[in-house]
Write an enzyme that holds these catalytic residues in place. Structure first.
Site, PDB file in Angstrom:
ATOM      1  N   ASN A  86       0.870  -1.185   0.000  1.00  0.00           N
ATOM      2  CA  ASN A  86       0.000   0.000   0.000  1.00  0.00           C
ATOM      3  C   ASN A  86       0.901   1.228   0.000  1.00  0.00           C
ATOM      4  OD1 ASN A  86      -1.779   2.054   0.506  1.00  0.00           O
ATOM      5  ND2 ASN A  86      -2.393   1.332   2.555  1.00  0.00           N
ATOM      6  N   TRP A  87       0.963   1.890  -1.153  1.00  0.00           N
ATOM      7  CA  TRP A  87       1.865   3.042  -1.260  1.00  0.00           C
ATOM      8  C   TRP A  87       1.306   4.294  -0.601  1.00  0.00           C
ATOM      9  CZ3 TRP A  87       4.596   3.125  -6.769  1.00  0.00           C
ATOM     10  CH2 TRP A  87       5.500   2.061  -6.819  1.00  0.00           C
ATOM     11  N   LYS A  88       0.006   4.246  -0.219  1.00  0.00           N
ATOM     12  CA  LYS A  88      -0.640   5.431   0.398  1.00  0.00           C
ATOM     13  C   LYS A  88      -0.417   6.650  -0.500  1.00  0.00           C
ATOM     14  CE  LYS A  88      -0.153   3.118   4.798  1.00  0.00           C
ATOM     15  NZ  LYS A  88       0.063   3.178   6.238  1.00  0.00           N
ATOM     16  N   HIS A 132      -9.471   1.176   5.313  1.00  0.00           N
ATOM     17  CA  HIS A 132      -8.170   1.353   5.972  1.00  0.00           C
ATOM     18  C   HIS A 132      -8.345   2.302   7.156  1.00  0.00           C
ATOM     19  CE1 HIS A 132      -4.003   2.450   6.690  1.00  0.00           C
ATOM     20  NE2 HIS A 132      -3.665   1.365   6.022  1.00  0.00           N
ATOM     21  N   GLU A 134      -6.631   4.662   8.148  1.00  0.00           N
ATOM     22  CA  GLU A 134      -6.376   6.071   7.836  1.00  0.00           C
ATOM     23  C   GLU A 134      -7.604   6.714   7.199  1.00  0.00           C
ATOM     24  OE1 GLU A 134      -2.701   5.418   5.735  1.00  0.00           O
ATOM     25  OE2 GLU A 134      -1.750   4.882   7.627  1.00  0.00           O
ATOM     26  N   GLU A 174      -4.972  -4.928  10.717  1.00  0.00           N
ATOM     27  CA  GLU A 174      -3.960  -3.890  10.867  1.00  0.00           C
ATOM     28  C   GLU A 174      -4.184  -3.128  12.171  1.00  0.00           C
ATOM     29  OE1 GLU A 174      -2.234  -2.804   6.692  1.00  0.00           O
ATOM     30  OE2 GLU A 174      -3.752  -1.372   7.277  1.00  0.00           O
ATOM     31  N   GLY A 231       3.038   2.211  10.799  1.00  0.00           N
ATOM     32  CA  GLY A 231       4.028   3.274  10.659  1.00  0.00           C
ATOM     33  C   GLY A 231       4.792   3.604  11.932  1.00  0.00           C
ATOM     34  N   SER A 244       3.824  -2.226  10.218  1.00  0.00           N
ATOM     35  CA  SER A 244       5.277  -2.315  10.450  1.00  0.00           C
ATOM     36  C   SER A 244       5.882  -3.668  10.066  1.00  0.00           C
ATOM     37  CB  SER A 244       5.610  -1.956  11.907  1.00  0.00           C
ATOM     38  OG  SER A 244       5.276  -0.607  12.171  1.00  0.00           O
ATOM     39  N   GLY A 294       2.983  -1.120   4.208  1.00  0.00           N
ATOM     40  CA  GLY A 294       3.015   0.300   3.842  1.00  0.00           C
ATOM     41  C   GLY A 294       4.423   0.729   3.485  1.00  0.00           C
ATOM     42  N   GLY A 295       5.105   1.367   4.436  1.00  0.00           N
ATOM     43  CA  GLY A 295       6.425   1.962   4.203  1.00  0.00           C
ATOM     44  C   GLY A 295       7.414   1.047   3.501  1.00  0.00           C
TER      45      GLY A 295
HETATM   46  P1  13P Z   1       3.284   0.320   7.574  1.00  0.00           P
HETATM   47  O1  13P Z   1       3.774  -0.961   6.939  1.00  0.00           O
HETATM   48  O2  13P Z   1       4.006   1.533   7.047  1.00  0.00           O
HETATM   49  O3  13P Z   1       3.252   0.227   9.057  1.00  0.00           O
HETATM   50  O4  13P Z   1       1.767   0.521   7.074  1.00  0.00           O
HETATM   51  C1  13P Z   1       0.877  -0.531   7.191  1.00  0.00           C
HETATM   52  C2  13P Z   1      -0.365  -0.174   6.470  1.00  0.00           C
HETATM   53  O5  13P Z   1      -1.105   0.704   6.871  1.00  0.00           O
HETATM   54  C3  13P Z   1      -0.661  -0.911   5.222  1.00  0.00           C
HETATM   55  O6  13P Z   1      -1.955  -0.655   4.784  1.00  0.00           O
END
Ligand code: 13P
Length: 251
Positions: A10-12, A94, A96, A164, A170, A210, A231-232
Site C-alpha cells: 500500500n503506497w498510500k 483502511h 487512515e 492492521e 508506521g 510495520s 506500507g512503508g
Molecule cells: P506500515 O507498513 O508503514 O506500518 O503501514 C501498514 C499499512 O497501513 C498498510 O496498509
C-alpha cells in the site's frame, strides 16, 4: 485448506511517475506462482502501473473507491473507473480512511459490495487502537468491524481481510506473534461461522502494521497469516523484495 499467499503493498499518498521503476525491479525479481504480488499505488499511477505490469506476475490495486457506480461526487473515483484503469483489487476501510475521513464500517461494506459487483477483489481492513487493546477490547472491536464491514456477497475469490492494529501502522511496533495468532484465529472462526467452511476457510487473512524484512519470516510462520499488507516497506523494491521472498519461503 491451502490458500494462495498474497504480498500486498500500500503506497498510500506516495509516489509519482519515477516510482514506477520500483515495479520493474519487483517484476524482474519474482516469479513464484504460489505467491501473488499486489501493489496499490496512488490513483494517479494506476493506469501506468497496470500497463507496466500487464502480462507480468504483479497485480495493481487501488486504495479506496466510492460506494456508488457514478454520479455527482466531485473528487471521488468509482470502482468501475478503477477497473477500467487496470486495477484488480481495492483496499477498503483502511484505518487512515476511517480516522481521516470518518469512514464507518457501514460505508466500508457499501464500498465492498460495489467493488465486488464490479469484479474487483475487496481488501477489507480491520484493527484496534492502542487504547482499545489496553482495555482488552481488541476482539470485540474486531468482531464488530468484521460483521459490519464484510458484505454477504464475500467469497474466497473476491474478498481478503487485513488485520492492521492501528498502533502498529508506521510506528515500528508490532504485536507479538501470539497476539497476531489470536486475532487471525478469531477472524477465521468468525468467517467460518458466518459463511461456512468453504468460504470461511478460503478467505485470505493478511497482517499489516510495520512489516519489515527483519520480522516478515516470523509473522508468516503464523497459521492463519496468508500474507501481508505492507506500507512503508513496500515503497522500495529493495525492502519489499525480501518480504516477498520470506512469503515465498513460507509457501
Ligand atoms: P506500515 O507498513 O508503514 O506500518 O503501514 C501498514 C499499512 O497501513 C498498510 O496498509
Amino acid at each position: 485448506m491451502s490458500r494462495r499467499k498474497l504480498a500486498a503493498g500500500n503506497w498510500k499518498m506516495n509516489g509519482t511517475g519515477a516510482a514506477l521503476a520500483e515495479l520493474e525491479t519487483l517484476i524482474a525479481g519474482h516469479a513464484d506462482p504460489d505467491v501473488e504480488i499486489l501493489i496499490c499505488p496512488p490513483a494517479t499511477l494506476l493506469y501506468r502501473a497496470a500497463q507496466l505490469a500487464a502480462n507480468a506476475p504483479l497485480q495493481i490495486g487501488a486504495q479506496d473507491c466510492h460506494p456508488e457506480d457514478a454520479g455527482a461526487h466531485t473528487g471521488d473515483i468509482s470502482a468501475a473507473m478503477l477497473a477500467d484503469a487496470g486495477a484488480t483489487h481495492v483496499i477498503l476501510g483502511h484505518s487512515e480512511r476511517r480516522e481521516n475521513h470518518d469512514e464507518s464500517s457501514e460505508l466500508t461494506r457499501a464500498k465492498a459490495k460495489t467493488a465486488i459487483s464490479t469484479g474487483l477483489t475487496a481488501i477489507i481492513c480491520l484493527g484496534e487502537s492502542l487504547t482499545q487493546r489496553e482495555a482488552a477490547n481488541t476482539l470485540d472491536i474486531i468482531a464488530g468491524q468484521l460483521s459490519i464491514s464484510v458484505p454477504d456477497a464475500s467469497t474466497a475469490e473476491n474478498t481478503v481481510i487485513a488485520y492492521e492494529p492501528i498502533w502498529a501502522i508506521g510506528t515500528g511496533l508490532t504485536p507479538s506473534v501470539a497476539q497476531i495468532d489470536e486475532v487471525h484465529d478469531f477472524i477465521r472462526t468468525r468467517l467460518v461461522a458466518r459463511f461456512g467452511p468453504q468460504i470461511g476457510n478460503g478467505i485470505r487473512l493478511l497482517y499489516g502494521g510495520s512489516v519489515k524484512p527483519g520480522n516478515a519470516a516470523e509473522i508468516f510462520a503464523t497459521d492463519n497469516v496468508d500474507g501481508a499488507l505492507v506500507g512503508g516497506a513496500s515503497l522500495k523494491a529493495a525492502d519489499f523484495s525480501p518480504i516477498i521472498a520470506a512469503l515465498e519461503a513460507s509457501a
